[in-house]
Design an enzyme around this catalytic site. Structure first.
Site, mmCIF file in Angstrom:
data_model
loop_
_atom_site.group_PDB
_atom_site.id
_atom_site.type_symbol
_atom_site.label_atom_id
_atom_site.label_comp_id
_atom_site.label_asym_id
_atom_site.label_seq_id
_atom_site.Cartn_x
_atom_site.Cartn_y
_atom_site.Cartn_z
ATOM 1 C CG HIS A 35 41.810 1.713 17.302
ATOM 2 N ND1 HIS A 35 41.859 2.870 18.048
ATOM 3 C CD2 HIS A 35 41.808 2.111 16.006
ATOM 4 C CE1 HIS A 35 41.898 3.919 17.236
ATOM 5 N NE2 HIS A 35 41.868 3.476 15.992
ATOM 6 C CB CYS A 36 37.224 -1.409 14.903
ATOM 7 S SG CYS A 36 36.118 -1.895 16.255
ATOM 8 C CE1 TYR A 53 37.830 9.742 7.220
ATOM 9 C CE2 TYR A 53 39.334 11.235 8.346
ATOM 10 C CZ TYR A 53 38.454 10.160 8.378
ATOM 11 O OH TYR A 53 38.212 9.506 9.555
ATOM 12 C CB THR A 81 38.708 12.661 12.419
ATOM 13 O OG1 THR A 81 39.140 12.035 11.221
ATOM 14 C CG2 THR A 81 39.674 12.327 13.546
ATOM 15 N NE ARG A 128 41.201 8.510 17.979
ATOM 16 C CZ ARG A 128 41.280 8.213 16.699
ATOM 17 N NH1 ARG A 128 40.304 8.537 15.869
ATOM 18 N NH2 ARG A 128 42.334 7.579 16.225
ATOM 19 N NE ARG A 134 49.086 12.601 8.821
ATOM 20 C CZ ARG A 134 48.441 11.464 8.996
ATOM 21 N NH1 ARG A 134 47.283 11.277 8.400
ATOM 22 N NH2 ARG A 134 48.938 10.510 9.769
ATOM 23 C CE1 TYR A 161 47.147 8.124 15.114
ATOM 24 C CE2 TYR A 161 45.330 9.220 14.009
ATOM 25 C CZ TYR A 161 46.435 8.400 13.957
ATOM 26 O OH TYR A 161 46.831 7.850 12.761
ATOM 27 C CG ASP A 261 42.872 1.861 12.235
ATOM 28 O OD1 ASP A 261 42.080 2.550 12.903
ATOM 29 O OD2 ASP A 261 43.543 2.346 11.301
ATOM 30 C CG ASN A 266 42.589 9.498 5.939
ATOM 31 O OD1 ASN A 266 42.451 10.105 4.886
ATOM 32 N ND2 ASN A 266 41.892 9.767 7.030
#
Length: 305
Positions: A35-36, A53, A81, A128, A134, A161, A261, A266
């Site tokens: 997961h990255c 963001y 995202t 995904r 948020r 998620y 990750d 964030n």
């Protein structure tokens, strides 16, 4: 809006850790960072207009350098995202990796079969769905159901998620998807609650009752409330998260994945040293066999078989 304004980082954004340590824990041969992400660079792969963001650039070259520094063999790159359904940065990284990465894309209902097949050829193996309000707007469930049905013949899986408090309303949807379902970051449990309490027990029960559901036991830096953080040589980081991740690793050893990750989008209070994050792994996978399943067997079976 000018280009400079478009790609100005979100105020207070924490860039990824510069100069991570070399892990003391030696990863088993064939280990996968499952997961990255890659971000941009924005000048080449613009961030989505509807993003919530704007990150720092984190290009494929930096990700691959980190992979080698930490001792991983492969990566699973998950669409972020901030790029929405524009998967060009992801595909570019997959095409440049020499077969050492797979991808998880984000697609909309109007994606064509030809586009899905092209992504598959590039190395995409999942899509995904984000349910963290948020970070992204929810896609209607009927749309997601349609997408899941279309990707199932490709052998892709669904990554979801969400946050633990939202699982009751999402449970029926997740458990009726026609694919393998991989849950990001243990469904973001509240680690101040008991590991055997009703909130986490609901998630464990879902995995127990539905053998197509997997979990990533990643991102302790997001979940921890009391730390300590993976900084300054700390070898026992995020102790409050350990019981949750260890429970999943020991209960479902063939359905867990782990990832850095990177570049940790964030985060609000600190940016972890990725070398020390790798050193966290033996606290949740306490035997050589569990470490091999978590880091080698499971991700290779899901993404490369």
């Amino acid at each position: 809006m000018t280009t400079a304004e478009t790609f100005m980082k979100t105020p207070g954004w924490l860039d990824y850790y510069d100069g991570p340590s070399r892990p003391r824990f030696r990863l088993p041969p064939g280990a996968v960072d499952a997961h990255c992400h890659v971000f941009g660079p924005g000048a080449v792969f613009p961030y989505a207009p509807q993003r919530k963001y704007t990150p720092c650039d984190a290009p494929k070259e930096a990700l691959f350098a980190l992979r080698d520094h930490l001792g991983f063999d492969k990566n699973v790159i998950v669409q972020a995202t901030c790029h929405g359904t524009d998967n060009r940065a992801l595909i570019d990284a997959l095409l440049a990796c020499g077969g050492r990465a797979r991808g998880v894309a984000t697609v909309s209902q109007d994606v064509t079969d030809a586009e899905l097949h092209a992504m598959h050829e590039a190395g995409v193996r999942g899509t995904r769905f984000n349910f963290v309000k948020r970070l992204a707007d929810f896609t209607p469930r009927e749309v997601l159901t349609d997408i899941a049905a279309r990707i199932a013949p490709l052998g892709w899986h669904v990554v979801v998620y969400f946050e633990a408090q939202d699982l009751p309303e999402l449970y029926d949807f997740f458990t009726t998807l026609p694919t393998t379902v991989v849950v990001d970051h243990m469904g973001r449990p509240d680690v101040t609650l008991p590991v055997d309490g009703p909130q986490f027990e609901r998630f464990v029960g879902m995995m127990r009752d539905h053998p197509n559901i997997w979990s990533k036991v990643s991102c302790p830096e997001r979940l921890s409330r009391s730390g300590p953080a993976a900084l300054g040589g700390e070898q026992h980081a995020y102790r409050d998260v350990v019981p949750f991740a260890r429970r999943l690793v020991e209960t479902f050893p063939d359905r867990v994945l782990w990832g850095t990750d990177w570049p940790h989008p964030n985060l609000k209070d600190h940016m972890p040293d990725d070398g020390l994050l790798v050193d966290y792994i033996p606290s949740i996978a306490t035997t050589v066999e569990l470490q091999r399943k978590l880091l080698v067997d499971n991700p290779n079976r899901l993404y490369w078989s």
